[in-house]
Design a protein around this motif. Sequence first.
Motif, mmCIF file in Angstrom:
data_model
loop_
_atom_site.group_PDB
_atom_site.id
_atom_site.type_symbol
_atom_site.label_atom_id
_atom_site.label_comp_id
_atom_site.label_asym_id
_atom_site.label_seq_id
_atom_site.Cartn_x
_atom_site.Cartn_y
_atom_site.Cartn_z
ATOM 1 N N LYS A 6 59.550 35.956 -97.557
ATOM 2 C CA LYS A 6 60.082 36.189 -96.204
ATOM 3 C C LYS A 6 60.952 37.441 -96.204
ATOM 4 N N ILE A 7 61.799 37.522 -97.248
ATOM 5 C CA ILE A 7 62.721 38.672 -97.327
ATOM 6 C C ILE A 7 61.932 39.974 -97.473
ATOM 7 N N ILE A 9 58.856 40.597 -96.491
ATOM 8 C CA ILE A 9 58.203 40.923 -95.206
ATOM 9 C C ILE A 9 59.226 41.480 -94.217
ATOM 10 N N PHE A 10 60.405 40.855 -94.208
ATOM 11 C CA PHE A 10 61.467 41.317 -93.305
ATOM 12 C C PHE A 10 61.767 42.798 -93.553
ATOM 13 N N PHE A 11 61.868 43.172 -94.833
ATOM 14 C CA PHE A 11 62.215 44.554 -95.141
ATOM 15 C C PHE A 11 61.059 45.516 -94.908
ATOM 16 N N ILE A 13 58.848 45.215 -92.476
ATOM 17 C CA ILE A 13 58.879 45.457 -91.018
ATOM 18 C C ILE A 13 60.035 46.393 -90.672
ATOM 19 N N LEU A 14 61.173 46.160 -91.322
ATOM 20 C CA LEU A 14 62.351 46.999 -91.064
ATOM 21 C C LEU A 14 62.046 48.467 -91.391
ATOM 22 N N TRP B 496 64.452 37.097 -86.098
ATOM 23 C CA TRP B 496 64.278 38.415 -86.714
ATOM 24 C C TRP B 496 64.518 39.532 -85.701
ATOM 25 N N TYR B 500 67.059 42.567 -86.201
ATOM 26 C CA TYR B 500 66.680 43.985 -86.100
ATOM 27 C C TYR B 500 67.526 44.698 -85.051
#
Lengths: 321, 526
Positions: A6-7, A9-11, A13-14, B496, B500
Amino acid sequence: MKWYFKIIIFFIILAILVELLAIPLFPNKKNLFKYGFFNSTMFELLNEEENTIDTLMVGDSLIYSSISPTLIYDKYGFTSYDCSLSSQTMKESYQYLTLGIKSQNPKVVFLETNMFFRDPDSNKRKIKDIKKVKYMLPFYVLHNNWKKILGGSDAWIDYNKGFRYIAKFNPAKKSDIESYRKDRRDDKTIIKDENMYYLKKIIELCDEHNIKLILISNPSIKAWSMKKHEIVSKIAKDYNLEWLDLNTLLDIDWVNDTKDKGEHLNHRGAEISTYYVGEYLLKSNLVVSHKNDPKYQKWDRAVELYKENNKETKKEKILIK
Amino acid sequence: MSYLSIYYLFLVIPAVVIIYSIVPKKFRYIFLLLVSFALFFYISKKLIVILFITILTTYISALFINKLEEKKELLLNNANSEEKKEIKNKFKFKKKLLLIIYILINVSFLVAYKYLNFFSINTNLLLKLLHIDYSFKIIRIVAPIGISFWLLTALSYVIDVYNGKVEAEKNPLKVALYISYFATLIEGPFTRYADIKDSMFAGNNVTYDNLCRGYQRIMFGLFKKMVIADRLNILVKIVFDNYIEFSGFSSLLGTIAYTVMLYMEFSGTMDVVIGSSEILGINIKENFRQPFFSKNISEFWTRWHISLGAWFRDYIFYPISLSKPMKKLTISARKKLGNHFGPLISGSIALFVVWFLNGLWHGAGYTFLAFGLFHFLMILLGNIFTPLIIKICNKLNINRENIIYRVFQSIKMAFLVFIGEIFFRADTMQIALGMIKKIFTDWSIRTGEISSLGLDIYDYIALLIGITFVFVISIFKEKNIDVRNEISKKPVAVRWALYYILIFSIFLLGAFGHGYVPVDPMYADF
């Protein structure tokens, strides 16, 4: 899903968002897609409209504190740009010039000679190279451009054209001024092979594009010495280049015309070297005036904004401290 | 190094979290201790010796006090009633002596590093006035980082052991970690051994939930610092450095800006401290609780830098106000002055000492002393006039719980806080008094004055957005709504998206890069 996925994927996308959302922050989107995020963030010349600049001033901080392209345009109508970064190396100058020639059609290039003597392998240099990673994050570097988005078309005009305005003066020491005037010699001065290699490449590049390359040594008590003068003099002779050593050509008041005890000029000092270069361009007939040319209206506005905004303020004093 | 620096937040904390997770549970506190020592050494180098001396004396003193207590209990078991009294007195004396020696040793470090110059300068002035041809040498010395925080943290532990509130810890490494824990080492808050020991030494696992909650808190702190505090810094510098050139309005604006900046920077740092500890499963109590919602200055100080107020309350105020001479004074004063004003005398004496020391704790200088004494005076006046105000309100049929009255109280309280902060920020008493005079007498706003304060219209827009956001979150907190809990109930896409938005707000509105000067960690010098 495992939490560490999850982490990740989060980064991911970021990271994508960081690049995508940075696009509106670039002044020149056309050049952004042409030259990429890194170049467009690092080399400010790429923010200018293509084929509008006739003279490129390439070099380190001695360029951006000594020559004001806006003042040259104001008096002579010649368009120029300071292609300079702090502690710029010859290699970076070559990169900058390559991009400058691709995006512009310059007739003249001034090359600051102080870079010839910079050690490209020093630790300080290596740290600076690591810090270049910030240019891969345009959002980080250009984040303040949100003000320009709100500010309208005027806000996007780069009225300094690479020049950094400093009004504050910080006098040089009397002993430094005296030793400068006594033709100080620094025996340790050498030019590293890498610098000579890039100098030759710059000469070749200019020859290829029919550009007049002129060496320039901007006034600096700390950076200049007679030994350096002699070395550059030999290089200019060997490669048949014109050279302006403003240290010997200009009479700088090192009490009032410097912002940092003689290392760089302040705005008062910069006016002296700027008008000297402008006069030189005028006499050499290498470039033409664009005054009254409708295509260059933004330059006229830049002059107005330059005069409007470049004043010594209390904020400037704090920022310099 | 600031807790709000990019290196600390995105290199140090992740590295600590990863290694902490790998280290076996029972050794995790040792790892945290090593990190703490490394951080201290990185900043203060050989001054780490002072920290070691404090740790050693703290550990030994607490253990000795405990031993004396055990020995006393043993002797009491076999003693008759007369002997018991003698044993109690004897051991009480021994314990007290030990505690005093311990306090003197450690407070001497604080005096030497923080106050010696101030005392020397003033003694020299006095000697000059008395025409005595002698002067003490003024030596500029750099204090160990965070000495005012970790030293008082250590003192609280030994005093708590002395008072029988906690058992002395037998493991010296645990005592060392309690005193020097890296997250609270530089800017606090003051922790209490009883509150923190379980979570600190348990070696709790890093969980996804803690990681999310911790970083949410950290990012909120970063937002406060980068969007608001760093943006206000230039305005504050310009006003305080050039107050003579500005009107009273700008002086007041600069003062308000400074107070907001101080709050955002310090509470933002606390968000990082609490958030990073949360990731490691260590529970640290809140140090701020929406201070600007207070009704009066007294309440303000129970919501602002809570741990400092609590420290002074427990280790200075109560010991003085509950001491025998004070109790006697209260009894006799109560007879003469009645039930309200009688106890006020001994309480005010204790309060004076608290605020005198509070001022001095913040810095060695007259401005800091004035800061402390200003608050003492305001609280004292509040205590004296409260009954009168209640009477007036009752006579005029003013509902003191009414929202308008509450807002009025908060504005009055905030104004007094702003005035107090002038002493805190000004370099000299002359500047502080000059600014206060301007605020009350000079209301002539000059043309272009606001635009000369270093911020443009967009900066003011960013400030408005930032402060509104923090204000809304504060309202939720005041209503006991845990925003992070509410967020955790939302679907992942919403969660999320919110993360963001927060991250990009910091990136976009953050006052960094050309044209800005970040605020130095203000409490790290204390």
